[in-house]
Design an enzyme around this catalytic site. Structure first.
Site, PDB file in Angstrom:
ATOM      1  N   LYS A 221       0.880  -1.044  -0.131  1.00 10.09           N
ATOM      2  CA  LYS A 221       0.088  -0.184   0.053  1.00 10.09           C
ATOM      3  C   LYS A 221       0.938   1.399   0.049  1.00 10.09           C
ATOM      4  O   LYS A 221       1.846   1.320   0.411  1.00 10.09           O
ATOM      5  CB  LYS A 221      -0.883   0.104   1.122  1.00 10.09           C
ATOM      6  N   ARG A 255      -4.120 -10.044   4.549  1.00  9.99           N
ATOM      7  CA  ARG A 255      -4.520 -10.042   2.925  1.00  9.99           C
ATOM      8  C   ARG A 255      -3.487  -9.578   2.185  1.00  9.99           C
ATOM      9  O   ARG A 255      -3.017  -8.463   2.580  1.00  9.99           O
ATOM     10  CB  ARG A 255      -5.775  -9.169   2.686  1.00  9.99           C
TER      11      ARG A 255
HETATM   12  C1  7PJ Z   1      -8.420  -4.187   1.299  1.00 12.54           C
HETATM   13  C2  7PJ Z   1      -9.542  -4.999   0.887  1.00 12.54           C
HETATM   14  C3  7PJ Z   1      -8.252  -4.207   2.978  1.00 12.54           C
HETATM   15  C4  7PJ Z   1     -10.052  -5.774   3.091  1.00 12.54           C
HETATM   16  C5  7PJ Z   1      -8.457  -3.670  -0.826  1.00 12.54           C
HETATM   17  C6  7PJ Z   1      -5.425  -2.995  -2.027  1.00 12.54           C
HETATM   18  C7  7PJ Z   1      -6.715  -2.205  -2.269  1.00 12.54           C
HETATM   19  N1  7PJ Z   1     -10.328  -5.856   1.572  1.00 12.54           N
HETATM   20  N2  7PJ Z   1      -9.300  -4.580  -0.597  1.00 12.54           N
HETATM   21  N3  7PJ Z   1      -8.927  -4.912   3.539  1.00 12.54           N
HETATM   22  N4  7PJ Z   1      -7.853  -3.591   0.365  1.00 12.54           N
HETATM   23  N5  7PJ Z   1     -10.719  -6.492   3.726  1.00 12.54           N
HETATM   24  O1  7PJ Z   1      -5.284  -4.298  -1.990  1.00 12.54           O
HETATM   25  O2  7PJ Z   1      -4.421  -2.219  -1.869  1.00 12.54           O
HETATM   26  O3  7PJ Z   1      -7.274  -3.389   3.277  1.00 12.54           O
HETATM   27  S1  7PJ Z   1      -8.168  -3.138  -2.252  1.00 12.54           S
END
Ligand code: 7PJ
Length: 276
Positions: A221, A255
């Site tokens: 990020k 994640r």
């Molecule tokens: C997240 C997400 C996060 C959850 C994205 C990226 C942007 N879902 N979807 N948590 N971020 N739960 O992957 O940089 O931080 S999209």
């Protein structure tokens, strides 16, 4: 603690790795390289081999400023990928969406978890999730993806996010979605300044009293990009440090894009915890 994801049991007694599979042509960090079913399937096989127990399939880019995706387009992107992965591989499939129709079709096609960055606040989403009875990750976001980074502001970051979680948990319970099926995510990068993001990382354990499993996403990020002046392909070490801090702060699921490296990092933590 075991979470029942449409028949597949997810053991959360140790932090688990959720691998990110974007089937969007505009996703910021992999440039849409995994667009298409074959590419998604190949990526899924590798991630499971590398230690992922959950795969998060997304067809809508939520990066700041990304264009909205139509229902039809989102379904065309994610459903074939879910069907292909679910029929070949033993893994929990998470659907990263805010649209109730995508939730319904994804679960019918084999998804066992809903990951909603809008925390079931879109019309019909709460009812769809309650009907489907699969676990749901409720993420906090201030504002909307298009505008969320313009001027994020909080009275107290953790207190404000806790209040949001309490309100969403209550809404879920009223709709018939038991608390036991919920996971919480403070939403790194979603309506947060640089300082907010690092404050969240430092204070993650303050969410523990809610008693629900935490999921965190920091992988690649921009909080690391601005800290280190590194572009998106050069944030692995920072992302691994972030994953470690999250796991130490109580995250049950991280994640990530880089599954293999993250899994290694989490094994180091697990080894220290076994001998404590
Ligand atoms: C997240 C997400 C996060 C959850 C994205 C990226 C942007 N879902 N979807 N948590 N971020 N739960 O992957 O940089 O931080 S999209």
């Amino acid at each position: 603690m075991k979470l029942d994801c449409a028949g597949r049991l997810l053991d959360l007694s140790q932090p688990q790795v959720m691998g990110i599979i974007n089937v969007t042509p505009d996703s910021f960090s992999d440039g849409g390289r995994f667009h298409g079913v074959d590419a998604a399937l190949a990526q899924a096989r590798k991630m499971i081999n590398d230690g992922a127990t959950i795969l998060d399939i997304g067809g809508e880019s939520t990066r700041p400023g990304a264009p909205d995706v139509s229902l039809e387009e989102e379904l065309n992107r994610v459903i074939p990928a879910i069907e292909a992965i679910g029929s070949e591989l033993d893994v929990v499939i998470s659907i990263d969406t805010s649209k109730p129709q995508v939730m319904r079709e994804a679960v019918a096609s084999g998804a066992g978890l809903i990951n909603d960055v809008r925390a079931l606040q879109e019309p019909g989403a709460l009812a769809a999730a309650a009907d489907l009875q699969v676990p749901v990750c409720l993420m906090h976001m201030q504002g909307q993806p298009r505008t969320m980074q313009s001027a994020p502001s909080y009275q107290d970051l953790v207190t404000d996010i806790m209040a949001f979680f309490a309100q969403r948990i209550q809404a879920c319970e009223q709709a018939g979605l038991a608390k036991e099926r919920l996971l919480l995510d403070p939403g790194f990068g979603f309506g947060k300044t640089q300082e907010h993001n690092f404050q969240l990382l430092a204070r993650l354990e303050q969410f523990r009293p809610l008693g629900l499993p935490l999921l965190t996403g920091l992988s690649r990020k921009s909080m690391f990009g601005s800290l280190l002046d590194r572009n998106v392909g050069d944030r692995l070490a920072a992302s691994l440090a972030g994953a470690m801090l999250c796991a130490q702060g109580g995250a049950s699921i991280v994640r990530v894009h880089d599954v293999r490296e993250t899994w290694d990092v989490l094994q180091v933590l697990a080894a220290t915890q076994r001998i404590k």
